[in-house]
Design an enzyme around this catalytic site. Structure first.
Site, PDB file in Angstrom:
ATOM      1  N   ASP A  18       0.758  -1.083   0.048  1.00  0.00           N
ATOM      2  CA  ASP A  18      -0.268  -0.004  -0.088  1.00  0.00           C
ATOM      3  C   ASP A  18       0.749   1.193  -0.037  1.00  0.00           C
ATOM      4  O   ASP A  18       0.595   2.168  -0.627  1.00  0.00           O
ATOM      5  CB  ASP A  18      -1.050  -0.015   1.126  1.00  0.00           C
ATOM      6  CG  ASP A  18      -2.148  -1.233   1.070  1.00  0.00           C
ATOM      7  OD1 ASP A  18      -2.577  -1.288   0.171  1.00  0.00           O
ATOM      8  OD2 ASP A  18      -2.537  -1.340   2.259  1.00  0.00           O
TER       9      ASP A  18
ATOM     10  N   ARG B 270      -0.158   4.594  16.283  1.00  0.00           N
ATOM     11  CA  ARG B 270      -0.482   5.521  15.288  1.00  0.00           C
ATOM     12  C   ARG B 270      -0.357   6.843  15.601  1.00  0.00           C
ATOM     13  O   ARG B 270       0.411   7.990  14.641  1.00  0.00           O
ATOM     14  CB  ARG B 270      -1.746   5.223  14.723  1.00  0.00           C
ATOM     15  CG  ARG B 270      -2.179   3.942  14.127  1.00  0.00           C
ATOM     16  CD  ARG B 270      -0.878   3.558  13.262  1.00  0.00           C
ATOM     17  NE  ARG B 270      -1.230   2.367  12.654  1.00  0.00           N
ATOM     18  CZ  ARG B 270      -0.512   1.270  12.516  1.00  0.00           C
ATOM     19  NH1 ARG B 270       0.612   1.346  12.953  1.00  0.00           N
ATOM     20  NH2 ARG B 270      -0.657   0.311  11.568  1.00  0.00           N
TER      21      ARG B 270
ATOM     22  N   ASP C 244      -7.148   2.951  11.185  1.00  0.00           N
ATOM     23  CA  ASP C 244      -5.882   3.796  11.110  1.00  0.00           C
ATOM     24  C   ASP C 244      -5.830   5.076  10.392  1.00  0.00           C
ATOM     25  O   ASP C 244      -5.128   6.023  10.878  1.00  0.00           O
ATOM     26  CB  ASP C 244      -4.700   2.953  10.473  1.00  0.00           C
ATOM     27  CG  ASP C 244      -4.179   1.771  11.430  1.00  0.00           C
ATOM     28  OD1 ASP C 244      -4.431   1.810  12.465  1.00  0.00           O
ATOM     29  OD2 ASP C 244      -3.544   0.860  11.103  1.00  0.00           O
TER      30      ASP C 244
ATOM     31  N   SER D 279      -1.996  -9.924   6.549  1.00  0.00           N
ATOM     32  CA  SER D 279      -1.339  -8.494   6.766  1.00  0.00           C
ATOM     33  C   SER D 279      -1.208  -8.225   8.172  1.00  0.00           C
ATOM     34  O   SER D 279      -1.884  -8.578   9.006  1.00  0.00           O
ATOM     35  CB  SER D 279      -2.676  -7.421   6.477  1.00  0.00           C
ATOM     36  OG  SER D 279      -2.578  -6.339   7.148  1.00  0.00           O
TER      37      SER D 279
HETATM   38  N1  ARG Z   1      -7.830  -3.718  14.225  1.00  0.00           N
HETATM   39  C1  ARG Z   1      -6.402  -3.232  15.039  1.00  0.00           C
HETATM   40  C2  ARG Z   1      -6.738  -1.812  15.237  1.00  0.00           C
HETATM   41  O1  ARG Z   1      -7.498  -1.163  14.605  1.00  0.00           O
HETATM   42  C3  ARG Z   1      -5.322  -3.736  14.194  1.00  0.00           C
HETATM   43  C4  ARG Z   1      -5.423  -3.250  12.732  1.00  0.00           C
HETATM   44  C5  ARG Z   1      -4.106  -3.107  11.864  1.00  0.00           C
HETATM   45  N2  ARG Z   1      -3.572  -4.511  11.720  1.00  0.00           N
HETATM   46  C6  ARG Z   1      -3.170  -4.987  10.534  1.00  0.00           C
HETATM   47  N3  ARG Z   1      -2.797  -6.328  10.467  1.00  0.00           N
HETATM   48  N4  ARG Z   1      -2.863  -4.366   9.466  1.00  0.00           N
HETATM   49  O2  ARG Z   1      -5.992  -1.412  16.052  1.00  0.00           O
END
Ligand code: ARG
Length: 404
Positions: free
Chosen positions: A17, A97, A126, A177
């Site tokens: 991505d 994040r 995210d 992922s």
């Molecule tokens: N669902 C989790 C969150 O929103 C993890 C998301 C990211 N995980 C990933 N394998 N890209 O905090």
């Protein structure tokens, strides 16, 4: 376009991505230069190196920012003090994040950049966290989210990558992922999102299966100062080192596998898998110590405060004044969360063996069966009056039963 915004700063992980964002920013968004920033919050060193290599190949000005210690100290341990949890998930991805956004803004300010890009999809959490973080710290920032804005599919991304010489060998092999940092590892994608699909053993990398975990338990002691773990078995460690060490020890015992239905911010219900060995152990130990030193009312009220704090942390609202308000209460309580917790790690379970603190609200003399300090007869009056109103109600209900 002014020279100031001929550059865009891409929050870069090295994955598919974010990698396709590099040619996209040049070809479709009209930027002359792309600056890539990878923030090290404890993901595998190989990922960080690969990101740097790819960035070099794709001709960006690349920076790696080591934020591990800051992440452990100011984000993981802040979450620990709040018993940070969202639906059974220690929020490892969520709390990273805001820091990633902050480091990106810091770099942008240094380089005089006001345009940002990230690779978040339009389905997940995210995008909210990253964009809120950037806008909170730089209100005039321009933010591009190509994957979301162009409603991209993986096959389109792969084709675009191939056309633009973006290395994708790795991405083709990757079924899952993965998002990884000191506080935990999240595995998503493929069939894993189906609620009824049993996660295959191959998705786990930090934790041993319970079947293969050692038959001998490990006992350990964690020392806390003001709600922060400072030493493991008497060895003083930096925040990041302590979490890394504990991840290894607890992971070997099969601790920290989490499989939940998670309600994402926009309401999507998704099945999520995590490995959070260190954070699971620390959360258990921290709570055990709080239960020794805080009053009953503090413990009850703190559950509400912790829940509110966790919702903000999950949503990435790190710079919300409500969070600071809640932290005023949390910090005050943590002043006494100092002491030791003894634990046993065995076959996927963490058991608290003991806890001690100078601030313990416990008196052996008062609680003991053999104590004479506590004159039991003095309880008689309060017992007699206990539950006065509900008792009165019961008698009235009995009296008027026939009329009701
Ligand atoms: N669902 C989790 C969150 O929103 C993890 C998301 C990211 N995980 C990933 N394998 N890209 O905090």
């Amino acid at each position: 376009m002014s020279s100031q915004n001929s550059k865009v700063l891409l929050v870069y992980s090295g994955g598919l991505d974010t990698s396709i964002c590099i040619p996209l920013m040049r070809q479709e968004y009209g930027y002359k230069d792309v600056v890539t920033v990878t923030v090290d919050v404890g993901q595998p060193q190989s990922d960080i190196e690969q990101a740097a290599e790819k960035a070099k190949l794709l001709g960006t000005e690349h920076y790696t920012v080591d934020a591990k210690e800051e992440f452990a100290k100011d984000f993981c341990f802040a979450s620990l003090q709040a018993n940070g949890d969202y639906q059974g998930y220690p929020m490892s991805t969520s709390i990273a994040r805001p820091l990633i956004a902050a480091k990106a803004v810091e770099m942008a300010q240094r380089l005089g950049i006001t345009s940002f890009a990230h690779g978040c999809t339009g389905k997940g959490n995210d995008q909210y966290r990253i964009e809120f973080g950037i806008r909170s710290l730089m209100s005039h920032a321009t933010i591009h989210a190509p994957v979301r804005e162009r409603n991209m599919t993986r096959s389109w991304e792969i084709e675009y990558a191939q056309k633009n010489n973006v290395p994708i060998q790795q991405s083709l092999e990757k079924i899952w992922s993965i998002d990884e940092n000191l506080w935990g590892r999240s595995i998503e994608g493929g069939r894993l999102e189906e609620p009824d699909f049993a996660p295959p053993e191959e998705i786990f990398q930090w934790t041993q299966s319970v079947e293969k975990a050692p038959n001998a338990a490990t006992e350990m002691s964690i020392q806390f100062k003001k709600g922060i773990p400072v030493s493991l078995n008497g060895e003083t460690l930096s925040a990041a080192a302590l979490v890394i060490k504990l991840n290894k020890i607890a992971g070997d015992h099969g601790i920290g596998r989490i499989d939940i239905m998670e309600d994402r911010m926009m309401g999507l219900k998704v099945r999520e898998n995590y490995e959070c060995p260190g954070s699971v152990v620390l959360l258990k130990a921290h709570q055990a110590l709080e239960n020794l030193v805080l009053t009953r009312d503090e413990i009850r009220f703190k559950k509400t405060v912790d829940l509110e704090w966790s919702k903000l942390a999950y949503e990435g609202l790190w710079w919300d004044p409500f969070k600071t308000d809640l932290e005023c209460f949390i910090q005050k309580t943590q002043e006494r969360v100092t002491g030791h917790v003894k634990l046993k790690l065995f076959k996927g379970q963490t058991t608290v063996l003991g806890r001690s603190s100078d601030w313990a609200l416990y008196s052996e003399d008062l609680a003991s069966f053999d104590s004479t300090t506590f004159d039991q007869r003095e309880s008689t009056g309060s017992v007699k009056n206990f539950g006065m109103q509900p008792r009165m109600f019961q008698h009235l209900a009995e009296k008027f039963k026939t009329q009701m």
